[in-house]
Design an enzyme around this catalytic site. Structure first.
Site, PDB file in Angstrom:
ATOM      1  N   HIS A  55       1.127  -0.521  14.862  1.00  0.00           N
ATOM      2  CA  HIS A  55       0.110   0.520  14.723  1.00  0.00           C
ATOM      3  C   HIS A  55      -1.163   0.120  15.482  1.00  0.00           C
ATOM      4  O   HIS A  55      -1.528  -1.060  15.505  1.00  0.00           O
ATOM      5  CB  HIS A  55      -0.306   0.679  13.256  1.00  0.00           C
ATOM      6  CG  HIS A  55       0.755   1.176  12.328  1.00  0.00           C
ATOM      7  ND1 HIS A  55       1.458   2.338  12.538  1.00  0.00           N
ATOM      8  CD2 HIS A  55       1.209   0.680  11.147  1.00  0.00           C
ATOM      9  CE1 HIS A  55       2.286   2.523  11.514  1.00  0.00           C
ATOM     10  NE2 HIS A  55       2.167   1.531  10.673  1.00  0.00           N
TER      11      HIS A  55
ATOM     12  N   GLU B  47       8.094   1.479   4.224  1.00  0.00           N
ATOM     13  CA  GLU B  47       7.668   0.728   5.405  1.00  0.00           C
ATOM     14  C   GLU B  47       7.848  -0.757   5.158  1.00  0.00           C
ATOM     15  O   GLU B  47       7.571  -1.243   4.049  1.00  0.00           O
ATOM     16  CB  GLU B  47       6.178   1.019   5.684  1.00  0.00           C
ATOM     17  CG  GLU B  47       5.597   0.231   6.857  1.00  0.00           C
ATOM     18  CD  GLU B  47       4.125   0.550   7.124  1.00  0.00           C
ATOM     19  OE1 GLU B  47       3.362   0.753   6.155  1.00  0.00           O
ATOM     20  OE2 GLU B  47       3.740   0.603   8.306  1.00  0.00           O
TER      21      GLU B  47
ATOM     22  N   HIS C  71       4.746   7.273   2.469  1.00  0.00           N
ATOM     23  CA  HIS C  71       5.543   6.045   2.317  1.00  0.00           C
ATOM     24  C   HIS C  71       4.876   5.070   1.358  1.00  0.00           C
ATOM     25  O   HIS C  71       3.670   5.049   1.212  1.00  0.00           O
ATOM     26  CB  HIS C  71       5.784   5.348   3.660  1.00  0.00           C
ATOM     27  CG  HIS C  71       4.548   4.792   4.321  1.00  0.00           C
ATOM     28  ND1 HIS C  71       3.802   5.492   5.223  1.00  0.00           N
ATOM     29  CD2 HIS C  71       3.947   3.588   4.213  1.00  0.00           C
ATOM     30  CE1 HIS C  71       2.797   4.754   5.650  1.00  0.00           C
ATOM     31  NE2 HIS C  71       2.847   3.584   5.051  1.00  0.00           N
TER      32      HIS C  71
ATOM     33  N   HIS D 109       0.852  -1.194   0.000  1.00  0.00           N
ATOM     34  CA  HIS D 109       0.000   0.000   0.000  1.00  0.00           C
ATOM     35  C   HIS D 109       0.885   1.241   0.000  1.00  0.00           C
ATOM     36  O   HIS D 109       2.107   1.139   0.079  1.00  0.00           O
ATOM     37  CB  HIS D 109      -0.916   0.019   1.236  1.00  0.00           C
ATOM     38  CG  HIS D 109      -0.173   0.104   2.545  1.00  0.00           C
ATOM     39  ND1 HIS D 109       0.192  -1.009   3.276  1.00  0.00           N
ATOM     40  CD2 HIS D 109       0.292   1.166   3.253  1.00  0.00           C
ATOM     41  CE1 HIS D 109       0.835  -0.624   4.361  1.00  0.00           C
ATOM     42  NE2 HIS D 109       0.913   0.687   4.382  1.00  0.00           N
TER      43      HIS D 109
ATOM     44  N   HIS E 192      -5.846  -2.210   4.279  1.00  0.00           N
ATOM     45  CA  HIS E 192      -5.858  -1.027   3.422  1.00  0.00           C
ATOM     46  C   HIS E 192      -5.008  -1.292   2.188  1.00  0.00           C
ATOM     47  O   HIS E 192      -4.050  -2.069   2.222  1.00  0.00           O
ATOM     48  CB  HIS E 192      -5.388   0.242   4.139  1.00  0.00           C
ATOM     49  CG  HIS E 192      -3.993   0.210   4.704  1.00  0.00           C
ATOM     50  ND1 HIS E 192      -3.372  -0.922   5.135  1.00  0.00           N
ATOM     51  CD2 HIS E 192      -3.106   1.209   4.919  1.00  0.00           C
ATOM     52  CE1 HIS E 192      -2.177  -0.626   5.578  1.00  0.00           C
ATOM     53  NE2 HIS E 192      -1.973   0.662   5.455  1.00  0.00           N
TER      54      HIS E 192
ATOM     55  N   TYR F  15       9.189   2.154   9.870  1.00  0.00           N
ATOM     56  CA  TYR F  15       9.334   3.196   8.856  1.00  0.00           C
ATOM     57  C   TYR F  15      10.806   3.563   8.761  1.00  0.00           C
ATOM     58  O   TYR F  15      11.472   3.754   9.780  1.00  0.00           O
ATOM     59  CB  TYR F  15       8.587   4.471   9.244  1.00  0.00           C
ATOM     60  CG  TYR F  15       7.086   4.428   9.167  1.00  0.00           C
ATOM     61  CD1 TYR F  15       6.413   3.893   8.067  1.00  0.00           C
ATOM     62  CD2 TYR F  15       6.323   4.978  10.192  1.00  0.00           C
ATOM     63  CE1 TYR F  15       5.031   3.901   8.003  1.00  0.00           C
ATOM     64  CE2 TYR F  15       4.937   4.989  10.131  1.00  0.00           C
ATOM     65  CZ  TYR F  15       4.304   4.452   9.040  1.00  0.00           C
ATOM     66  OH  TYR F  15       2.941   4.465   8.983  1.00  0.00           O
TER      67      TYR F  15
HETATM   68 FE   FE2 Z   1       1.719   1.951   5.881  1.00  0.00          FE
END
Ligand code: FE2
Length: 309
Positions: free
Chosen positions: A248, A267, A216, A154, A201, A257
């Site tokens: 997260h 990432e 990112h 992503h 996502h 990151y």
């Molecule tokens: Fe991400």
């Protein structure tokens, strides 16, 4: 879930300041597979387990950042339908001829109100992942080189007009809103996480005054252990790390990151919950976004909000 429409993130084209230094980084440290170079000087990579020719393309430029992000759609009919749907919605589209990118078919290009250039395409040569389709082994030798993520997962993009971007993805492109962070006044979305399948996502956007910025590109790892190993390899190669290893709250994904040699953040990511399109959106209030970003430390890292390319 029957997968139709937009299938997945397909390719990102990213600008770098020093091509050969970047080739070394992406090939030997991140562990992508170099799959080609074209007449314009672009270098093409894929992750070892990806089957299409390329997912990450770099070109030398005077400034870092994202040229465009491409989406693989189901087939040519879907490409034509989505092109028509975008135009009917009021978005100008452009056709990029087949072959402009190596081993890639015709692309439909358009610019979001956030300033990001998006592309849709239906064809890219399948070069395979080094594993036979009959009696496949679980991994190939390419997994042993560098960090070796399994796919481009992503991107998080920063720009203005996130509410309009959300409408385009949900009303035209068939995505759904998985999670969001409210603005400090609670009246809008400061950031949104959108899925086109059952991944937590496929793209995310955060409201930011400057258009077209890259926060990112994310590469999927196979396990938390592999994320920690990625951190070891980053340190062995003095890669500047931004945040992590940590987890997260938003998405529940495990993360590091870090920055490439040109200052493009990337990432290494693992996990995340598995939503369905009928699930209700999960909401984070801005005062709790520290937990959303870094759940153990509950810390809203300054760099997350301010450093983009
Ligand atoms: Fe991400």
């Amino acid at each position: 879930m029957a997968m139709t429409g937009v299938l997945r993130p397909g390719h990102a084209q990213v600008r770098v300041l020093d091509l050969e230094e970047s080739v070394h980084f992406y090939r030997d440290v991140l562990g992508l597979v170099e799959t080609g170079r074209d007449a314009t000087g672009r270098v093409y990579f894929k992750c070892w387990d990806e089957r299409d020719h390329s997912s990450y393309v770099i070109r030398q430029a005077d400034s870092a950042g994202l040229d465009f992000f491409g989406w693989r759609v189901l087939d040519k009919a879907t490409l034509d339908r989505l092109d028509a749907d975008l135009q009917a919605y009021g978005i100008k589209t452009e056709r990029i001829p087949a072959g402009e990118m190596l081993e890639t078919g015709e692309r439909v290009r358009f610019t979001l109100p956030s300033g990001h250039v998006m592309e849709l395409y239906a064809e890219k040569t399948k070069v395979g992942n080094g594993i036979p389709l009959v009696n496949p082994a679980p991994w190939s030798k390419a997994r042993d080189h560098g960090i070796a993520p399994i796919r481009l997962d992503h991107a998080l993009l920063y720009g203005p007009n996130v509410a309009e971007v959300q409408k385009i993805f949900t009303e035209v492109l068939g995505f759904y809103l998985v999670e969001r962070v409210l603005t400090p006044d609670g009246n809008g979305n400061a950031a949104i996480w959108l899925s086109c399948g059952q991944k937590v996502h496929d793209v995310a956007f955060a409201e930011y005054p400057e258009p077209g910025k890259l926060h990112h590109c994310s590469f999927l790892m196979e396990s938390w252990d592999q994320v920690l190993r990625a951190g070891d390899i980053m340190s062995m190669n003095t890669v500047p790390v931004d945040i992590g290893p940590t987890r997260h709250g938003v998405t529940r994904g495990c993360t590091i990151y870090a920055w490439d040699p040109s200052g493009n953040r990337f990432e290494t990511f693992f996990g995340g919950h598995l939503p369905y399109p009928d699930y209700e959106t999960m909401t984070w209030t801005f005062d709790n976004f520290g937990q959303g970003l870094d759940y153990p430390q509950r810390k809203l890292h300054e760099t997350f909000l301010t450093v983009v390319s």
